[in-house]
Motif scaffolding. Structure first.
Motif, PDB file in Angstrom:
ATOM      1  N   TYR A  19     -67.582  42.343 107.522  1.00 57.17           N
ATOM      2  CA  TYR A  19     -68.240  41.267 108.266  1.00 57.17           C
ATOM      3  C   TYR A  19     -69.479  40.855 107.471  1.00 57.17           C
ATOM      4  O   TYR A  19     -70.506  40.516 108.019  1.00 57.17           O
ATOM      5  CB  TYR A  19     -68.599  41.725 109.686  1.00 57.17           C
ATOM      6  N   PHE A  36     -57.563  53.652 119.723  1.00 62.33           N
ATOM      7  CA  PHE A  36     -58.879  53.571 120.350  1.00 62.33           C
ATOM      8  C   PHE A  36     -59.013  54.820 121.230  1.00 62.33           C
ATOM      9  O   PHE A  36     -58.713  54.797 122.421  1.00 62.33           O
ATOM     10  CB  PHE A  36     -59.005  52.290 121.186  1.00 62.33           C
ATOM     11  N   GLU A  85     -55.442  41.674 112.325  1.00 58.29           N
ATOM     12  CA  GLU A  85     -55.744  42.585 113.434  1.00 58.29           C
ATOM     13  C   GLU A  85     -55.971  41.779 114.707  1.00 58.29           C
ATOM     14  O   GLU A  85     -56.670  40.761 114.702  1.00 58.29           O
ATOM     15  CB  GLU A  85     -56.980  43.438 113.110  1.00 58.29           C
ATOM     16  N   ASN A 111     -59.671  42.932 120.412  1.00 58.56           N
ATOM     17  CA  ASN A 111     -59.717  44.225 121.097  1.00 58.56           C
ATOM     18  C   ASN A 111     -58.921  44.280 122.398  1.00 58.56           C
ATOM     19  O   ASN A 111     -58.293  45.286 122.706  1.00 58.56           O
ATOM     20  CB  ASN A 111     -61.164  44.617 121.398  1.00 58.56           C
ATOM     21  N   ASP A 126     -64.374  47.704 106.740  1.00 61.46           N
ATOM     22  CA  ASP A 126     -64.226  46.497 107.560  1.00 61.46           C
ATOM     23  C   ASP A 126     -65.276  45.495 107.093  1.00 61.46           C
ATOM     24  O   ASP A 126     -66.462  45.840 107.021  1.00 61.46           O
ATOM     25  CB  ASP A 126     -64.501  46.808 109.042  1.00 61.46           C
ATOM     26  N   ASN A 145     -61.394  53.569 109.622  1.00 63.12           N
ATOM     27  CA  ASN A 145     -62.114  52.370 109.170  1.00 63.12           C
ATOM     28  C   ASN A 145     -63.615  52.541 109.376  1.00 63.12           C
ATOM     29  O   ASN A 145     -64.053  53.330 110.208  1.00 63.12           O
ATOM     30  CB  ASN A 145     -61.595  51.122 109.895  1.00 63.12           C
ATOM     31  N   ASN A 180     -61.765  54.265 115.862  1.00 61.73           N
ATOM     32  CA  ASN A 180     -62.170  52.955 115.340  1.00 61.73           C
ATOM     33  C   ASN A 180     -63.665  52.925 115.043  1.00 61.73           C
ATOM     34  O   ASN A 180     -64.487  53.159 115.935  1.00 61.73           O
ATOM     35  CB  ASN A 180     -61.835  51.861 116.354  1.00 61.73           C
ATOM     36  N   GLU A 181     -63.985  52.657 113.798  1.00 60.27           N
ATOM     37  CA  GLU A 181     -65.385  52.559 113.355  1.00 60.27           C
ATOM     38  C   GLU A 181     -66.251  53.667 113.962  1.00 60.27           C
ATOM     39  O   GLU A 181     -67.227  53.408 114.674  1.00 60.27           O
ATOM     40  CB  GLU A 181     -65.959  51.171 113.650  1.00 60.27           C
ATOM     41  N   GLU A 197     -59.920  45.056 108.454  1.00 64.01           N
ATOM     42  CA  GLU A 197     -60.650  44.012 109.182  1.00 64.01           C
ATOM     43  C   GLU A 197     -61.470  43.188 108.212  1.00 64.01           C
ATOM     44  O   GLU A 197     -62.092  43.729 107.301  1.00 64.01           O
ATOM     45  CB  GLU A 197     -61.620  44.629 110.202  1.00 64.01           C
ATOM     46  N   LYS A 241     -64.766  54.165 119.661  1.00 68.12           N
ATOM     47  CA  LYS A 241     -64.487  52.773 119.288  1.00 68.12           C
ATOM     48  C   LYS A 241     -65.842  52.130 119.022  1.00 68.12           C
ATOM     49  O   LYS A 241     -66.645  51.989 119.940  1.00 68.12           O
ATOM     50  CB  LYS A 241     -63.743  52.069 120.433  1.00 68.12           C
ATOM     51  N   ASN A 242     -66.101  51.809 117.746  1.00 70.83           N
ATOM     52  CA  ASN A 242     -67.425  51.300 117.341  1.00 70.83           C
ATOM     53  C   ASN A 242     -68.531  52.208 117.899  1.00 70.83           C
ATOM     54  O   ASN A 242     -69.367  51.750 118.688  1.00 70.83           O
ATOM     55  CB  ASN A 242     -67.667  49.879 117.851  1.00 70.83           C
ATOM     56  N   PHE A 278     -59.624  39.914 111.116  1.00 68.07           N
ATOM     57  CA  PHE A 278     -59.753  40.350 112.507  1.00 68.07           C
ATOM     58  C   PHE A 278     -59.620  39.180 113.486  1.00 68.07           C
ATOM     59  O   PHE A 278     -60.077  38.080 113.214  1.00 68.07           O
ATOM     60  CB  PHE A 278     -61.117  41.030 112.712  1.00 68.07           C
TER      61      PHE A 278
HETATM   62  C1  DGJ Z   1     -65.360  45.819 114.270  1.00 76.54           C
HETATM   63  C2  DGJ Z   1     -64.445  46.564 115.193  1.00 76.54           C
HETATM   64  O1  DGJ Z   1     -63.760  47.552 114.496  1.00 76.54           O
HETATM   65  C3  DGJ Z   1     -63.497  45.645 115.926  1.00 76.54           C
HETATM   66  O2  DGJ Z   1     -62.750  46.368 116.842  1.00 76.54           O
HETATM   67  C4  DGJ Z   1     -64.288  44.540 116.590  1.00 76.54           C
HETATM   68  O3  DGJ Z   1     -65.114  45.070 117.565  1.00 76.54           O
HETATM   69  C5  DGJ Z   1     -65.063  43.801 115.513  1.00 76.54           C
HETATM   70  N1  DGJ Z   1     -65.980  44.695 114.896  1.00 76.54           N
HETATM   71  C6  DGJ Z   1     -65.896  42.603 115.885  1.00 76.54           C
HETATM   72  O4  DGJ Z   1     -65.822  42.136 117.092  1.00 76.54           O
END
Ligand code: DGJ
Length: 544
Positions: A332, A118, A51, A54, A330, A291, A193-194, A354, A122-123, A380
């Motif tokens: 992290y 987006f 991915e 942004n 996603d 996501n 997005n998220e 991601e 977005k988040n 990502f």
């Molecule tokens: C998750 C988001 O979906 C992405 O677009 C990005 O902002 C990442 N976090 C981390 O930077």
């Protein structure tokens, strides 16, 4: 006269069917249990993806230098943001320059695209909505923070917001079909997005409260009743505690508290997203997914983005957004297995859009594709390194070679493995064999054996015929035993192999030190590849 009417009806029918067929992109997800397939014109495809950051596609020139690296890293798919604010800078005036430019560049580098819409969210935030919307909170209502101040987050109850998003998304999909319907460079779309509510567990406007205090929508309730025995336990328990009430408001159906707020908000997010997805699919029917931002341990809804497509509300999302093909996590955080196990419930097919782009990705790609039969994998900010020798590139090289075996199910069994110091060994049964897959550092002579931290390693194994296996990966050791104690299994031969354009190219015969004199198959830490293993069996007891 009657036959003339009949003819008109028939003609109309044909036109309608043709229209419906035209919308079908010929790209589908076949959800066969235990072996889903992503099909492009009937041909299975495995997304070895990445991915983009942004802002990386907001200027067509910015990405130009990166394409060659992405190609050298053996990617076949790029996840590309599409920004509502730049697509529709003025209401009803669409600009597809960036979209077309990205498609053209991807084609030139023989790569597929997944668009990331987006849109409204977005988040959690609405930062990518066009300014003409942000400046009109009356028409496009916002959510409130804990001090009841307006946030730059659009409400899921904003009817005009939804219509605006549908219109823009439909325009994007219509254009994509016109521009790319034949080439099929764009193969899938992420809707929003998220998505997730912050900093509260749900919206608390007067409108939201009025929905919250009324009975659950009939369509949701009948879905819950129909699927009562198959709901994820996290949801079922809450409903069960309220004696499976069927004619009540949200609080009385699931109990009081933030978890019910999350369920409520998830339903309205799902309904909203479903409408956006449907508007797009009506124009061009590509697979679509959402996501999720995974919560950190111990956090409550609102402390993390509440009500996104998360495991505890996956039933709600599936009920509310049937137009979506998948719910996708996603990553992290390091708990890959924990979350993947939750996401493959309820027939949800796994796709990882991601993942933190660090060196552990290389092993995780094998695990996620081999064990969960994921449709694809995509770290990502993939262009952040511009370096074709990162570990992921080596895994993608191997996975690309194995793709025909994986996606055409040229295996009797397939599994993937992820190892580190805490998870040293995994045993798995394949056919008549017990396989033990261990971290290479379990060998006393391994370079990492005495280290306090071991690299994350992994691999995958495909049983391709009775007594024949393809072992692939990095930093793993595999041993084979017969499940029948009367038989002893040994290695007949181990060969290094590569696959190029469907042809097997043999490398070294891996005997002696390389297979520990016939005891195991091994890839050291820092070494990647594929080895083909043939086994033979002999009686455990021989009467001489
Ligand atoms: C998750 C988001 O979906 C992405 O677009 C990005 O902002 C990442 N976090 C981390 O930077």
């Amino acid at each position: 006269m009657r036959s003339k009417n009949l003819l008109t009806v028939l003609l109309l029918f044909c036109v309608c069917t043709m229209h419906a067929q035209n919308n079908n992109a010929g790209i589908t997800i076949k959800k066969t249990a235990g072996f889903p397939q992503f099909l492009i014109n009937g041909k299975p495809f495995l997304m070895l993806g990445g991915e983009l950051g942004n802002s990386s596609t907001s200027n067509i020139d910015y990405l130009k230098p990166s394409w060659k690296y992405l190609q050298q890293m053996h990617l076949n798919t790029v996840l590309v943001p599409v920004y509502w604010e730049l697509l529709e800078p003025e209401e009803n005036k669409f600009d597809f320059t960036l979209v077309d430019g990205m498609i053209a560049d991807a084609r030139q580098h023989n790569m597929k695209i997944v668009f990331l819409w987006f849109g409204t969210w977005k988040n959690s935030m609405s930062c990518y909505a066009p300014l003409w919307m942000k400046k009109d909170p009356k028409r496009f209502p916002r959510t409130l923070d804990t001090a009841s101040r307006s946030q730059e987050i659009f409400s899921a109850f904003g009817k005009q917001t939804l219509e605006a998003d549908k219109k823009a998304f439909a325009a994007l999909m219509r254009h994509t079909k016109e521009f790319d319907g034949t080439d099929k460079t764009v193969i899938m779309v992420q809707v929003e997005n998220e998505i997730g509510m912050l900093p509260t567990s749900r919206e608390f406007s007067a409108t939201a409260d009025s929905y919250f205090n009324t009975k659950l929508p009939a369509d949701l309730m009948s879905w819950l009743q129909k699927n009562k025995n198959n709901l994820v336990p996290e949801l079922k328990e809450k409903w069960e505690k309220q004696n499976f009430k069927t004619n009540e408001n949200w609080k009385n159906t699931f109990g009081e508290g933030v978890w019910t707020d999350e369920i409520f908000q998830a339903w309205y997010y799902a309904r909203y997203t479903n409408e956006v997805a449907l508007a797009g699919k009506k124009e061009y029917d590509l697979p679509m997914y959402v996501n999720a931002a995974l919560p950190r341990p111990g956090k409550l809804p609102g402390q993390y983005p509440s009500a996104g497509p998360l495991p505890q509300v996956m039933d709600i999302w599936q009920a509310g957004a049937p137009a979506l093909d998948m719910l996708s996590p996603d990553f992290y955080n390091p708990s890959t297995k924990y979350w993947c196990d939750l996401y493959v419930r309820n027939n949800n097919v796994l796709f990882v859009p991601e993942m933190q782009f660090d060196k552990t990705c290389a092993a995780k790609a094998f695990f996620i594709i081999g064990h969960y039969k994921a449709l694809g994998f995509s770290p990502f900010s993939i262009e952040s390194e511009n370096n074709a020798s990162v570990p992921l590139a080596k895994s993608y090289d191997v996975l690309q070679q194995l793709t025909p075996f994986i996606v055409n199910k040229q295996w009797m069994d397939m599994d993937g493995f992820l190892l580190d110091k805490q998870n040293k060994s995994i045993s798995v049964k394949m056919d008549q064999y017990n396989l033990t897959v261990s971290h290479e550092a379990t060998l006393s002579w391994s370079s990492e054996a005495k280290d306090s931290v071991w690299s994350t390693t992994g691999g995958m194994i495909l049983q391709t015929a009775p007594g024949e296996f393809l072992v692939a990966g990095t930093g793993i050791v595999v041993t084979f035993e017969n499940t029948d104690k009367n038989l002893v299994t040994n290695i007949a031969a181990v060969d290094e192999v590569r696959y190029e354009n469907g042809k097997e190219i043999k490398g070294r015969r891996m005997n002696g030190d390389q297979d520990h004199q016939g005891r195991h198959v091994r890839f050291s830490v820092g070494e990647w590849g594929i080895q083909k293993v043939q086994l033979y069996n002999s009686p455990a007891k021989i009467d001489n």
